[in-house]
Enzyme design. Structure first.
Site, PDB file in Angstrom:
ATOM      1  N   LYS A   1       0.853  -1.192   0.000  1.00 52.94           N
ATOM      2  CA  LYS A   1       0.000   0.000   0.000  1.00 52.94           C
ATOM      3  C   LYS A   1       0.889   1.242   0.000  1.00 52.94           C
ATOM      4  CE  LYS A   1      -3.997   1.874   2.561  1.00 52.94           C
ATOM      5  NZ  LYS A   1      -4.901   1.667   3.717  1.00 52.94           N
TER       6      LYS A   1
ATOM      7  N   SER B   1      -9.763   1.560   2.620  1.00 58.64           N
ATOM      8  CA  SER B   1      -8.902   2.332   1.769  1.00 58.64           C
ATOM      9  C   SER B   1      -7.813   1.538   1.052  1.00 58.64           C
ATOM     10  CB  SER B   1      -8.246   3.426   2.605  1.00 58.64           C
ATOM     11  OG  SER B   1      -7.400   2.868   3.582  1.00 58.64           O
TER      12      SER B   1
ATOM     13  N   SER C   1      -9.983  -0.792   6.816  1.00 58.59           N
ATOM     14  CA  SER C   1      -9.367  -0.630   5.493  1.00 58.59           C
ATOM     15  C   SER C   1      -8.600  -1.817   4.929  1.00 58.59           C
ATOM     16  CB  SER C   1      -8.440   0.573   5.498  1.00 58.59           C
ATOM     17  OG  SER C   1      -9.196   1.738   5.297  1.00 58.59           O
TER      18      SER C   1
END
Ligand code: GLN
Length: 487
Positions: free
Chosen positions: A79, A154, A178
């Site tokens: 990420k 996310s 997330s």
């Protein structure tokens, strides 16, 4: 099946047997990225040169006859809020568009030492604020099961990359869901470890009392393998727990006999999609047939979780994001007449609308006069929510819930109404407030073929039992074997 569709543990066996080299794997994954990325858009940055160099080191070690660890030569995505020295790390924000960290996150150094190969950095909601990856300042990541739908957020880029076989596994971060919610939307496995289990050093902070890094993988075995490498005490993170890290792959026995499984009545609410409800009901039946004891429990403060989270997370964010002032690093406006204007313009031009909304909400909740009514009250309710779990875990060993009230929604469906977006976190947020571990794994499909997430929660630092229950279910249900058809 082609190499890219295999799990990390299957790839490890192939590398050991020399049926494939690490370099061939890197090339296979970049070929896959080349062919599907136009549709999926999971990545912000690709790191092909570094990936090939790392693969070469692993291939030479294998040629020398060295025994390799389970992640050596395994292609992984990160990420874009995890720092890798010298590699662009943007948090999908204009304000960090050209930021190159001078150091590695602890999870990154652990993975490097284990020989993992980084394919690139994945798209996310700006600063991890969101549930759909629509808040990225860059691209829209699409759900590999249906490109007209969101991948969740996310960590949407990480979940989509794994689901689309653009990486064997990935890391994400979870502040209010997330990792788990995008895992549910994309039909992969995602674990939010206990707060303090994985070092946050080098994770760009959103809400420091809630943030945790964790894996997104194709199956539970890979989650255990990644956790073994990234978990454990780190003196560089003052909130890291000084506890021994158990070997989680050893917890993966197929046995849930006698495990007491709690089903919270507050989680089966109005507004939940009937298909989600039915799938979770079936999953509970499956676990019961396998020998678990099912019990209804109550988590009475659940209805306050969303409000509590959106006060505390925004308060912490408003403080954490004060550092982006255009002075030391990140975006600086090209046109300012004085210092104050430089701060104001850099922040106004650098942050997107959701980040600004959160900074304003958080600043408001912390301001004198409102502090007692909002921030302090939310901290008190957080304690009540944690106590709900303490009580529940006196009579059950794990808790089973849906991960999200619906399967992946369509782009734009919730962007006009932030509250609707916040409400999609209803089943994931309490876990962060309480600091306990929870996994999401494939628990069924809708009739339109969209994945449904099953969530399993455990006591603090009891990742072993969470993974054992998840593994036993996964092996019986076999939903993890389905792959989206993308061409
Ligand atoms: N969707 C939640 C939010 O918008 C959770 C985000 C996260 O876990 N990073 O804050």
């Amino acid at each position: 099946m082609s190499w890219v569709e295999l799990t990390a543990h299957e790839l490890h066996e192939a590398l050991k047997k020399k049926s494939v080299s690490a370099k061939e794997l890197v090339n296979a994954f970049y070929a896959r990225i080349e062919s599907v990325e136009k549709g999926v858009r999971a990545y912000n940055t690709l790191t092909q040169k570094e990936a090939l160099a790392q693969a070469d080191r692993i291939d030479r070690a294998i040629a020398r006859g060295e025994t390799i660890g389970p992640l050596a030569g395994i292609p992984i995505a990160l990420k874009d809020n995890l720092c890798i020295e010298g590699i662009r790390t943007t948090c999908s924000s204009k304000i960090l568009d050209n930021y190159r960290p001078p150091y590695d996150a602890t999870v990154v150094s652990h993975l490097k030492k284990a020989g993992a190969v980084f394919l690139g950095k994945t798209n996310m909601d700006e600063f991890a604020m969101g549930s759909s990856t629509e808040n990225s300042a860059f691209e829209k990541t699409k759900n590999p099961w249906d490109l007209s739908r969101i991948p969740g957020g996310s960590s949407g880029g990480s979940a989509a990359a794994v689901a689309a076989s653009e990486a064997a596994a990935a890391l994400g971060s979870d502040t209010g869901g997330s990792i788990r919610q995008p895992a549910a939307c994309c039909g992969v496995v995602g674990l939010k470890p206990t707060y303090g289990r994985v070092s946050r050093y080098g994770l760009v902070a959103f809400a420091s009392s809630l943030d945790q890094i964790g894996p997104l993988t194709k199956d539970v075995t890979d989650t255990a393998t990644l956790m073994n490498v990234i978990g454990g005490y780190d003196p560089s993170d003052s909130t890291s727990a000084d506890l021994p890290m158990p070997d989680l792959t050893r917890a993966l026995t197929r046995d849930v006999r006698g495990v007491r499984l709690g089903v919270p009545k507050e989680y089966f609410i109005e507004g939940m999609d009937p298909e989600v409800e039915a799938s979770i009901g079936q999953a509970i039946e499956t676990l019961k047939k396998l020998g678990a004891e099912v019990k209804e429990i109550s988590l009475p403060h659940t209805e306050y979780a969303v409000a509590t989270y959106y006060i505390l997370a925004t308060a912490e964010a408003s403080s954490n994001l004060a550092r982006y002032d255009g002075v030391r690093y990140g975006y600086r406006t090209p046109q300012a007449r004085d210092l104050l204007e430089m701060y104001m313009k850099s922040r106004s031009e650098g942050f997107g609308p959701e980040v600004k909304r959160r900074i304003m909400l958080g600043t408001y909740a912390l301001s004198s006069g409102y502090y007692d009514a909002y921030y302090k009250k939310a901290q008190q309710v957080r304690t009540l929510i944690k106590r709900d779990f303490d009580e529940a875990f006196k009579t059950v060993d794990v808790i089973v819930t849906p991960t999200a009230p619906t399967a992946a929604f369509r782009f734009g469906e919730k962007t006009a109404d932030p509250l609707q977006m916040y409400l999609s976190d209803i089943f994931t947020i309490s876990v962060n407030l309480a600091g306990i571990p929870a996994i999401s794994l494939p628990g069924g499909f809708t009739k339109d073929g969209l994945p449904i997430g099953l969530q399993i929660l455990g006591r603090a630092f009891d990742e072993e039992r969470v993974l054992r229950v998840a593994y036993t279910y996964e092996q019986a249900a076999e939903f993890h074997k389905r792959r989206p058809s993308l061409s």
